[in-house]
Write an enzyme that holds these catalytic residues in place. Structure first.
Site, PDB file in Angstrom:
ATOM      1  N   ASN A   1      24.904  46.318  32.272  1.00 10.48           N
ATOM      2  CA  ASN A   1      25.572  45.534  33.206  1.00 10.48           C
ATOM      3  C   ASN A   1      26.922  44.669  33.102  1.00 10.48           C
ATOM      4  OD1 ASN A   1      25.494  43.658  35.985  1.00 10.48           O
ATOM      5  ND2 ASN A   1      23.303  44.237  35.737  1.00 10.48           N
ATOM      6  N   ARG A   2      27.155  43.543  33.332  1.00 11.12           N
ATOM      7  CA  ARG A   2      28.494  42.937  33.077  1.00 11.12           C
ATOM      8  C   ARG A   2      28.730  41.885  32.136  1.00 11.12           C
ATOM      9  NH1 ARG A   2      27.555  44.927  38.409  1.00 11.12           N
ATOM     10  NH2 ARG A   2      29.234  45.932  39.145  1.00 11.12           N
TER      11      ARG A   2
ATOM     12  N   GLU B   1      16.822  48.401  38.304  1.00 14.66           N
ATOM     13  CA  GLU B   1      17.138  48.465  36.839  1.00 14.66           C
ATOM     14  C   GLU B   1      16.461  47.249  36.270  1.00 14.66           C
ATOM     15  OE1 GLU B   1      21.496  48.266  36.325  1.00 14.66           O
ATOM     16  OE2 GLU B   1      21.616  48.487  38.404  1.00 14.66           O
TER      17      GLU B   1
ATOM     18  N   HIS C   1      19.007  53.385  34.278  1.00 13.94           N
ATOM     19  CA  HIS C   1      19.929  53.373  35.830  1.00 13.94           C
ATOM     20  C   HIS C   1      19.359  54.559  36.644  1.00 13.94           C
ATOM     21  CE1 HIS C   1      23.546  52.432  38.045  1.00 13.94           C
ATOM     22  NE2 HIS C   1      23.405  51.248  37.493  1.00 13.94           N
TER      23      HIS C   1
ATOM     24  N   ASP D   1      23.345  44.137  45.429  1.00 16.12           N
ATOM     25  CA  ASP D   1      23.640  44.512  43.994  1.00 16.12           C
ATOM     26  C   ASP D   1      23.598  42.926  43.206  1.00 16.12           C
ATOM     27  OD1 ASP D   1      24.341  45.657  41.809  1.00 16.12           O
ATOM     28  OD2 ASP D   1      26.251  46.369  42.285  1.00 16.12           O
TER      29      ASP D   1
END
Length: 412
Positions: free
Chosen positions: A96-97, A372, A205, A290
């Protein structure tokens, strides 16, 4: 290093068992570079690139075999697609981010800030991007893992991530094992920090379509996440703001109070019918999902936290399709769950030869669902959340471990 030695010993035994079980037959990938695992109900294929699942085939309610995960026909295609949608892969070393492509690690007498390689949301001032997604432009799912054990029912991949790769500190050694039995697919991921303290967060994923991509989209899929009463608040580029938001009963993010179709809040697709809150729910100018849902507590009411803790043996999500009758139950030891409704698909990714119809040969917008299992996203930049023990690991300490179980069934 003791843990590393122990794991290597375990893997040696696994490899020996694999050799014994296959006897004179040497198991190897097929002509397309895929390693197949089989039961009487399921057939799954994997490739070393990203330790990715490429196919998952089972029969629908009519007895028709369907391939229900997105991917490519040949292993080489994964390395050639510049869009790199992370099909079926293990993103790492941090999924992820990561906000501002940086994080700070603390010890007793120091704090060190690390800058990792950005790869998302480019601007004129920062053409490479303003944040890091799934480990950077050469994260784990851009690399070939090594197959260290393989039988008809199990495969183990390994990767050694060097100190400084993509800017992350310290070497990490990881093993990913996929096992199938009956109607069950089990995942176990173990990662060890060998030289320096470092963040680690992995995931699977996989892009799902329980109809084998036979319909125009996957909005008919019904989703239930019984413990997902809260989610991580994000800004317009999906970077966590630090807020933890309640998912209001009856709202667009309410998948906890009852099962509902992913498309329910989209209405019938005509102008003016989209439920309030769905536009922008997945970022600026994005309609759909998302989102990182927290599945540790059930809200009762949604504005407060109850004492109803999720037990490890309890299901965190169930996805099902009335068209095919196929259902998928997810069990996990992870405390969060990212759900992505494939809002960014543009119909330019081809389906495999095992999928679709004569009319449908690419993945359309909303044509799939990504589920996820992971920890709270960007937790390394929010120490107030208390995720450090689950996301930062040091040599000689406990390893990172992720376990998930996917149980398949068919409603006639």
């Amino acid at each position: 290093m003791r843990l590393h030695t122990l794991l290597l010993g375990t893997l040696s035994l696994t490899a020996a068992a694999a050799a014994t079980s296959s006897q004179t037959k040497i198991l190897s990938p097929d002509a397309n570079g895929k390693y197949w695992l089989n039961t009487t109900h399921l057939s799954l294929a994997f490739i070393p690139y990203g330790a990715s699942i490429t196919n998952l085939i089972l029969s629908d309610k009519h007895g028709k075999p369907l391939d229900i995960v997105a991917g490519y026909d040949n292993a080489t295609a994964y390395t050639l697609d510049k869009a790199h949608p992370h099909f079926g892969s293990v993103p790492g070393r941090y999924a992820n981010r990561i906000k501002n492509s940086s994080f700070t690690l603390f010890s007793d007498d120091s704090a060190i800030t690390y800058h990792v390689t950005p790869n998302e949301n480019p601007t004129p001032e920062r053409p490479e991007g303003v944040d890091t997604l799934h480990g950077g432009p050469d994260g784990w799912d851009y690399r070939n893992f090594t197959v260290v054990a393989y039988t008809n029912s199990s495969i183990t991949f390994s990767i050694v991530d060097p100190d400084g790769k993509e800017g992350f500190p310290g070497q990490v050694i990881s093993y990913v094992t996929y096992t199938v039995s009956g109607q069950t697919w089990d995942i176990k991921m173990v990662a060890i920090a060998t030289t320096k303290k470092t963040p680690i967060m992995l995931s699977s994923h996989t892009y799902w379509n329980l109809d084998g991509f036979e319909l125009e989209d996957a909005l008919n899929h019904e989703l239930w996440m019984p413990f997902a009463g809260m989610r991580v608040g994000v800004d317009g580029i999906l970077i966590p703001t630090g807020e933890l938001l309640g998912n209001e009963r009856g709202g667009v993010n309410d998948f906890w109070s009852r099962p509902k179709s992913i498309g329910e809040s989209f209405g019938n697709g005509t102008e003016g019918t989209t439920q309030k809150g769905l536009e922008g729910n997945c970022g600026t100018d994005c309609t759909g999902y998302d989102n990182c849902y927290l599945n540790t507590l059930r809200p009762s009411p949604v504005s407060s936290l109850s004492d109803s803790w999720r037990q490890p043996s309890q299901m965190v999500a169930r996805l099902s399709s009335p068209h095919s009758g196929i259902k998928l139950e997810v069990y996990s030891d992870q405390d969060a769950f990212q759900m992505y409704s494939c809002n960014q698909q543009k119909g330019d990714v081809p389906l495999k030869w095992t999928q679709g119809t004569d009319e449908i040969r690419t993945i359309p917008q909303y044509g799939c669902v990504v589920l996820e299992v992971q920890d709270w996203i960007d937790g390394i930049n929010h120490p107030e959340w208390g995720r450090t023990k689950k996301q930062v690991f040091a040599p000689g300490g406990d390893p990172y471990v992720l376990q998930a179980r996917y149980v398949f069934g068919v409603d006639k």
